[in-house]
Design a protein around this motif. Structure first.
Motif, PDB file in Angstrom:
ATOM      1  N   ASN A  10       0.807  -1.218   0.000  1.00 38.12           N
ATOM      2  CA  ASN A  10       0.000   0.000   0.000  1.00 38.12           C
ATOM      3  C   ASN A  10       0.841   1.270   0.000  1.00 38.12           C
ATOM      4  O   ASN A  10       0.312   2.356   0.208  1.00 38.12           O
ATOM      5  N   ASN A  11       2.146   1.122  -0.158  1.00 35.94           N
ATOM      6  CA  ASN A  11       3.039   2.287  -0.156  1.00 35.94           C
ATOM      7  C   ASN A  11       2.926   3.070   1.146  1.00 35.94           C
ATOM      8  O   ASN A  11       2.947   4.309   1.153  1.00 35.94           O
ATOM      9  N   LEU A  12       2.775   2.368   2.266  1.00 39.46           N
ATOM     10  CA  LEU A  12       2.669   3.012   3.574  1.00 39.46           C
ATOM     11  C   LEU A  12       4.017   3.584   3.979  1.00 39.46           C
ATOM     12  O   LEU A  12       5.058   2.982   3.756  1.00 39.46           O
ATOM     13  N   LEU A  13       3.986   4.764   4.616  1.00 40.04           N
ATOM     14  CA  LEU A  13       5.208   5.456   5.020  1.00 40.04           C
ATOM     15  C   LEU A  13       5.236   5.653   6.530  1.00 40.04           C
ATOM     16  O   LEU A  13       4.191   5.793   7.159  1.00 40.04           O
ATOM     17  N   GLY A  14       6.433   5.699   7.107  1.00 38.92           N
ATOM     18  CA  GLY A  14       6.574   6.018   8.519  1.00 38.92           C
ATOM     19  C   GLY A  14       6.856   4.807   9.377  1.00 38.92           C
ATOM     20  O   GLY A  14       7.181   3.724   8.884  1.00 38.92           O
ATOM     21  N   ASN A  30      -0.268  -8.318   8.321  1.00 40.74           N
ATOM     22  CA  ASN A  30       0.570  -8.276   7.127  1.00 40.74           C
ATOM     23  C   ASN A  30       0.790  -6.818   6.720  1.00 40.74           C
ATOM     24  O   ASN A  30      -0.129  -6.133   6.267  1.00 40.74           O
ATOM     25  N   LEU A  31       2.013  -6.335   6.914  1.00 41.44           N
ATOM     26  CA  LEU A  31       2.402  -4.983   6.510  1.00 41.44           C
ATOM     27  C   LEU A  31       3.521  -5.031   5.478  1.00 41.44           C
ATOM     28  O   LEU A  31       4.267  -4.063   5.314  1.00 41.44           O
ATOM     29  N   SER A  32       3.641  -6.123   4.775  1.00 36.34           N
ATOM     30  CA  SER A  32       4.747  -6.310   3.838  1.00 36.34           C
ATOM     31  C   SER A  32       4.626  -5.397   2.619  1.00 36.34           C
ATOM     32  O   SER A  32       3.565  -4.858   2.320  1.00 36.34           O
TER      33      SER A  32
END
Length: 231
Positions: A10-14, A30-32
């Motif tokens: 999801n292109n998560l940042l931080g 799942n944060l892969s």
């Protein structure tokens, strides 16, 4: 009750927010395949029911927190393709996993073939120091997980539930509301929620999306505790 959470690719940042560790009934996370940075939070061990944890293909760094060894139900773990370093904590679960769970890092110790040197050993008190340094991630300026996570969970938890529950409340309680009354009540709820979100942003110095996400996760965590579902 949230038991599965998949936010991969999801292109998560931080950094990974501490609030996630309060979802103590979570069984799969799942944060892969995002761009998460920083260390794996020292309270990861509070999620005692986790069976599957995938943090692979991010930019996580630092040592693995000792508390990860307390995840006794963990049957699937993938930390590969990060910048993690140091000794893999010792536990029956971690050492029984395949070494591919830890590849493309600077980790050492079983189940990897790479032995640890003395410099890789975790110094005494490192966990307490880590907690003091991290403190409350919400109060750190670097904590901005700007992502669809805030929109998806924040919106549907805080606002979506209100929109879905209102017709049921009207029917069950026998209120005879006309269209003007329904719109007025919806506006009151939404304005109130907006102000709560703004206050959350002001308190933790974050944007509206992160404020909505934080407010939503806090409400889920509080409801979990009130229902006596804590580990």
């Amino acid at each position: 009750m949230v038991v599965n959470l998949d936010l991969s690719d999801n292109n998560l940042l931080g950094k990974i927010p501490e609030e996630l560790t309060r979802l103590v009934r979570l069984q799969s996370l799942n944060l892969s395949m995002n761009r998460l940075i920083g260390q794996i939070h020292s309270k990861i061990g509070d999620m005692g029911l986790l069976e599957s944890l995938d943090l692979s293909r991010n930019q996580l760094s630092g040592q693995l927190p000792p508390s990860i060894a307390s995840l006794s139900f963990l049957s699937h773990l993938n930390l590969s393709y990060n910048n993690l370093s140091g000794r893999i904590p010792t536990s029956t679960q971690l050492q029984s996993l395949d070494g591919s769970s830890f590849i493309v890092n600077q980790l050492c110790g079983p189940p990897l073939a790479q032995n640890c040197s003395e410099s890789d050993r975790m110094p005494p008190g490192v966990e307490e120091e880590e907690e003091d340094r991290e403190g409350n991630l919400l109060e750190q300026s670097g904590f901005h997980l700007s992502l669809g996570l805030g929109f998806a969970i924040g919106f549907w938890t805080v606002l979506g539930s209100l929109l879905f529950n209102m017709p049921w409340s009207i029917n069950i309680q026998g209120f005879m509301w006309d269209e003007e009354k329904v719109n007025a009540e919806l506006q009151r709820y939404m304005i109130g929620t907006f102000h709560n979100t703004k206050n959350m942003c002001k308190t933790h110095d974050c944007n509206l999306r992160m404020g909505a996400f934080t407010l939503g996760v806090n409400r889920v965590a509080r409801a979990t505790l009130l229902r006596g579902w804590e580990a």
